[in-house]
Design an enzyme around this catalytic site. Structure first.
Site, PDB file in Angstrom:
ATOM      1  N   ARG A 230      16.509  92.491  20.581  1.00  0.00           N
ATOM      2  CA  ARG A 230      15.110  92.178  20.222  1.00  0.00           C
ATOM      3  C   ARG A 230      14.612  93.125  19.135  1.00  0.00           C
ATOM      4  O   ARG A 230      13.851  92.733  18.248  1.00  0.00           O
ATOM      5  CB  ARG A 230      14.219  92.287  21.462  1.00  0.00           C
ATOM      6  CG  ARG A 230      14.389  91.121  22.421  1.00  0.00           C
ATOM      7  CD  ARG A 230      13.781  91.443  23.784  1.00  0.00           C
ATOM      8  NE  ARG A 230      12.396  91.834  23.690  1.00  0.00           N
ATOM      9  CZ  ARG A 230      11.795  92.716  24.504  1.00  0.00           C
ATOM     10  NH1 ARG A 230      12.466  93.298  25.487  1.00  0.00           N
ATOM     11  NH2 ARG A 230      10.533  93.015  24.345  1.00  0.00           N
TER      12      ARG A 230
ATOM     13  N   ASP B  97      19.274  94.039  30.284  1.00  0.00           N
ATOM     14  CA  ASP B  97      18.082  94.497  29.566  1.00  0.00           C
ATOM     15  C   ASP B  97      18.457  95.412  28.411  1.00  0.00           C
ATOM     16  O   ASP B  97      17.856  95.350  27.333  1.00  0.00           O
ATOM     17  CB  ASP B  97      17.133  95.222  30.531  1.00  0.00           C
ATOM     18  CG  ASP B  97      15.947  95.829  29.781  1.00  0.00           C
ATOM     19  OD1 ASP B  97      15.143  95.055  29.236  1.00  0.00           O
ATOM     20  OD2 ASP B  97      15.863  97.069  29.707  1.00  0.00           O
TER      21      ASP B  97
HETATM   22  N1  URA Z   1       9.622  99.005  27.061  1.00  0.00           N
HETATM   23  C1  URA Z   1      10.637  98.355  27.657  1.00  0.00           C
HETATM   24  O1  URA Z   1      11.305  98.909  28.506  1.00  0.00           O
HETATM   25  N2  URA Z   1      10.898  97.094  27.288  1.00  0.00           N
HETATM   26  C2  URA Z   1      10.201  96.434  26.353  1.00  0.00           C
HETATM   27  O2  URA Z   1      10.474  95.288  26.077  1.00  0.00           O
HETATM   28  C3  URA Z   1       9.147  97.128  25.741  1.00  0.00           C
HETATM   29  C4  URA Z   1       8.877  98.410  26.118  1.00  0.00           C
END
Ligand code: URA
Ligand code: CA
Length: 431
Positions: free
Chosen positions: A168, A161
């Protein structure tokens, strides 16, 4: 399996299998798949979406990309609360002792804040001596004995992530509901609680600007959580204006104390009850949401929530006397009033801009390396819907420097006074 085939499959709007999603996330975590292919795939997801099954698979693939926290040594149903981020959001400071007073175990791993104000840990550190550098064993022991403890972030959770979110951010693919939902949920699931309560914000200060988008995000996260075996509920709440009156670390600790005594801002209290009743219900400490809310009000009335806050502070090295003597919290050197220049009704308090004004005073970090000043911040004296007369104080600036003209200008630019306005609805929905 070849990444290019999976990009084309998603580009053409088809559903990826569990194995294919695992291949993408494992390959990316190990640097076997390059950023440019993941960027193309994220853009395909942005346009073609993901099914609920794909979203749950993506979430679990990211959970499995790193370490996870095991809270099984803690008795009872562990419920975590997560907010999608707002301005002056003092709910965690109130909710943690509030639900712990009803024997709901609160085993919170928390971080430092970036942006408007500090995170939960920064805020708690406004209390002299309070610290979160405790061992895993102490943490488990404190929660088992007193139902509440906070520990700093440990372990390498959800590395996939971290990489994907950073990518992203620079490829125009942040604003995708399947990607946001899986990004938030993987972190919550890796943190080990049995149940999750989500506070999804909507409005100017939030990620999701409309209530419809917020509802869609909330529904997606709730489905993911339930599909992977974590009981999940969500509240959709207003963030068009900051929550409560206080924005700033020590100021928010004081606001949390007031709220635990039943004399806090009405909106903050309402949101804490809406979130708290779900936490208490999911932890099996009440027979219904209504029963849970009654129990929460009872521990505010009888002082047990406040007692819990004191024991929590004391257990982690802090001075519990701040609860009865909030003047012991760090105080800023100057208090500067921002006075209304016209009569009318407050119609807008643009949350994110007001949050940035607090950050400029030093309440939040502009970059990860910035030092924060725990004493400074803003106290709103009016909220949307309140009548004002020329000369009334709109905001009190708590500063450690005298020259705050830039902050004053930002406040005037972001509080609009009109002839008519109504207070916004705080809770837009429950999912
Ligand atoms: N907060 C997150 O942790 N991830 C996202 O994609 C958007 C906001
Ligand atoms: Ca607040």
């Amino acid at each position: 399996m070849r990444m290019v085939d999976l990009i084309e499959k998603k580009r053409d709007g088809k559903e990826l299998t569990t194995e294919e999603i695992n291949f993408i996330i494992e390959g990316y975590t190990k640097n076997e798949i390059p950023d440019y292919q993941i960027s193309a795939w994220a853009m395909a997801v942005f346009f073609k979406d993901m099914t609920e099954r794909e979203r749950a698979d993506l979430t679990m693939a990211m959970v499995n990309s790193g370490e996870t926290i095991d809270l099984s040594a803690i008795e009872g149903v562990k419920v975590d609360k997560h907010s999608t981020g707002g301005v002056g959001d003092t709910t965690t400071l109130v909710l943690a002792p509030l639900v712990a007073a009803l024997d709901v175990p609160v085993a919170k791993m928390s971080g430092r804040g970036l942006g408007h104000t500090g995170g939960t840990i920064d805020k708690l550190e406004a209390i002299e001596g309070f610290h979160v550098e405790i061992s895993k064993e102490q943490f488990v022991d404190l929660v088992n004995r007193n139902k509440i403890a906070v520990i700093g972030q440990t372990g390498n959770l959800t590395p996939a992530d971290k990489k994907l979110y950073a990518l992203r951010d620079v490829t125009g693919t942040v604003n995708s509901i399947p990607l946001i939902a899986s990004s938030i949920m993987c972190k919550k699931i890796a943190a080990g609680s049995d149940a999750i309560v989500l506070d999804v914000k909507t409005g100017a200060g939030a990620f999701m600007k409309t209530a419809e988008d917020a509802k869609e995000l909330a529904q997606s996260m709730v489905r993911i959580g339930n599909m992977v075996g974590r009981k999940t509920m969500a509240v959709i709440s207003d963030m068009s204006q900051p929550l409560g009156y206080a924005i700033g670390n020590a100021l928010e600790v004081k606001e949390a104390i007031d709220t635990l005594q039943g004399k806090g801002p009405k909106d903050l209290e309402e949101l804490c009850l809406a979130l708290g009743r779900q936490m208490v219900f999911l932890a099996n400490k009440a027979t219904s949401l209504e029963d849970a809310e009654e129990k929460l009000k009872e521990v505010i009335r009888n002082g047990k929530a406040l007692e819990k806050f004191k024991s929590f502070i004391e257990n982690q090295g802090g001075d519990p006397n701040v609860v009865d003597h909030p003047e012991k919290l760090p105080q800023a050197a100057y208090q500067i009033e921002v006075l209304a220049k016209e009569d009318g009704v407050v119609a807008e308090i643009i949350a994110d801009e007001i949050g940035t004004a607090a950050m400029l005073l030093g309440a939040g970090r502009a970059t990860k390396e910035s030092e924060i000043d725990l004493a400074v911040g803003l106290m709103l004296n009016k909220k949307i819907g309140d009548p004002v007369k020329v000369g009334d104080s709109l905001v009190t600036i708590h500063a450690n420097r005298q020259d705050v003209q830039e902050v004053v200008d930002m406040i005037y630019a972001n509080i609009r006074i009109a002839v008519h306005a109504k207070a916004p609805v705080l809770v837009h929905g429950i999912v």
